[in-house]
Design a protein around this motif. Structure first.
Motif, PDB file in Angstrom:
ATOM      1  N   SER A   1       0.785  -1.231   0.000  1.00  0.00           N
ATOM      2  CA  SER A   1       0.000   0.000   0.000  1.00  0.00           C
ATOM      3  C   SER A   1       0.818   1.284   0.000  1.00  0.00           C
ATOM      4  O   SER A   1       0.297   2.346  -0.334  1.00  0.00           O
ATOM      5  CB  SER A   1      -0.934   0.021   1.217  1.00  0.00           C
TER       6      SER A   1
ATOM      7  N   GLY B   1      -2.956   2.124  -2.597  1.00  0.00           N
ATOM      8  CA  GLY B   1      -3.496   0.773  -2.561  1.00  0.00           C
ATOM      9  C   GLY B   1      -3.310  -0.017  -3.833  1.00  0.00           C
ATOM     10  O   GLY B   1      -3.744  -1.173  -3.912  1.00  0.00           O
TER      11      GLY B   1
ATOM     12  N   ARG C   1      -6.389  -2.143  -2.846  1.00  0.00           N
ATOM     13  CA  ARG C   1      -7.526  -1.223  -2.835  1.00  0.00           C
ATOM     14  C   ARG C   1      -8.847  -1.982  -2.956  1.00  0.00           C
ATOM     15  O   ARG C   1      -9.792  -1.737  -2.201  1.00  0.00           O
ATOM     16  CB  ARG C   1      -7.369  -0.228  -3.980  1.00  0.00           C
TER      17      ARG C   1
ATOM     18  N   LEU D   1      -4.820   3.893   3.453  1.00  0.00           N
ATOM     19  CA  LEU D   1      -5.768   4.266   2.403  1.00  0.00           C
ATOM     20  C   LEU D   1      -6.747   5.332   2.876  1.00  0.00           C
ATOM     21  O   LEU D   1      -7.128   6.219   2.108  1.00  0.00           O
ATOM     22  CB  LEU D   1      -6.528   3.031   1.918  1.00  0.00           C
TER      23      LEU D   1
ATOM     24  N   PHE E   1     -12.408   4.251   3.473  1.00  0.00           N
ATOM     25  CA  PHE E   1     -11.478   3.210   3.909  1.00  0.00           C
ATOM     26  C   PHE E   1     -11.229   3.251   5.418  1.00  0.00           C
ATOM     27  O   PHE E   1     -10.321   2.591   5.912  1.00  0.00           O
ATOM     28  CB  PHE E   1     -10.144   3.335   3.160  1.00  0.00           C
TER      29      PHE E   1
END
Length: 295
Positions: free
Chosen positions: A123, A189, A194, A250, A258
């Motif tokens: 990430s 992400g 993601r 995120l 998120f």
């Protein structure tokens, strides 16, 4: 020789935990010499044991493999100088930005200038990490998936400064492992985290709200959408702490959608991290019984 099936001759892995050991395993099976570097001798011995056991299980499944020959190409230690002859070095330390930056700097200082440096981050921005390096054009993300030896995907993440030739090399190396590469531009992400984290967080919210129990939420995806593993069981395998860290990253970059559910934060605070701790959304009696390769 088919260059599309040729793995790098000499690979370094910085970090010999579950992911690092799995990455080492995959390259060993592809014919590479692999040098794993850990923070100290005790950690290096533990990494070596993980890989020995993992390769042994591969030999049990495929009698054509020779574990002694494969493991003869493995070195584990605590000196980054072992990266001095590597064609590719992959950082596989925990998902902490400061730790990754310092680890990448150690690796880059030890490896040849023409070698490729990669991060297994799931990430953290590749451009941000590249900004701390002397040779950002030789750097990219190689995001492997757990369990590495049997996973079929590797996400190649290129930053603004990544040399396109390095991306081509990465594609070739991933194919040599018998895996499929996907190429993603650096963005929060990437693609896999993601999408995967969003599904996992929504499943946790549903559990938190009492919509259904964990088994039934997972069955909705495995039976209804043919996912091989449900989102809550996947979170247990990945680690609740890992999922929480990615979600926080995120949320900071992409916004409130998120934001981690309170249930996830509470379980992590209680030390219920999933398979590695023995309890998460499920109870894990034995990691090996749940996952044949032990990664």
């Amino acid at each position: 020789m088919n260059l599309e099936k040729q793995a790098p001759a000499d690979v370094g892995v910085l970090g010999g935990g579950r992911m690092g050991a799995g990455i080492a395993h995959a390259f060993l099976l592809a014919g590479s010499r692999v040098r794993v570097v850990e923070q100290d001798a005790s950690s290096a011995d533990a990494a070596a044991q993980r890989i020995v056991e993992s390769v042994g299980r591969s030999e049990e499944r495929d009698h054509a493999l020779d574990a002694s020959e494969i493991l003869g190409r493995l070195e584990c230690g605590a000196d980054p100088g072992a990266f001095g002859t590597c064609d590719l070095v992959i950082e596989a330390v925990p998902e902490d930005r400061a730790l990754k930056e310092s680890s990448l700097a150690r690796a880059e200082a030890a490896m040849p200038e023409g070698a490729v440096l990669a991060s297994n981050t799931s990430s953290i921005s590749i451009d941000d990490l590249a900004s701390t390096l002397r040779h950002p054009g030789r750097f990219l993300g190689l995001h492997f998936f757990n369990p590495v030896p049997v996973s079929l995907l590797v996400e190649i993440v290129h930053g603004e400064t990544t040399d396109p030739i390095v991306v081509d090399d990465a594609r070739r190396w991933v194919r040599a492992l018998g895996k499929t590469p996907i190429v993603v531009r650096d963005s929060p992400g990437f693609a896999s985290s993601r999408l995967g984290v969003m599904l996992g967080l929504e499943a946790i919210r549903m559990l938190e709200e009492g919509v259904a129990n964990a088994e039934d939420i997972d069955a909705a995806m495995t039976l209804g959408y043919r996912h091989p593993v449900g989102p809550l069981r996947t979170t247990d395998i990945v680690g609740l702490d890992v999922r929480l860290g990615i979600a926080e990253e995120l949320a900071a970059t992409l916004g409130a959608r998120f934001e981690p559910p309170e249930l996830l934060r509470a379980l992590v605070a209680e030390g219920k991290l999933g398979r590695k701790s023995g309890e998460g959304f499920y109870t894990w009696i034995s990691a090996r019984s749940e996952n044949g390769d032990g990664q």
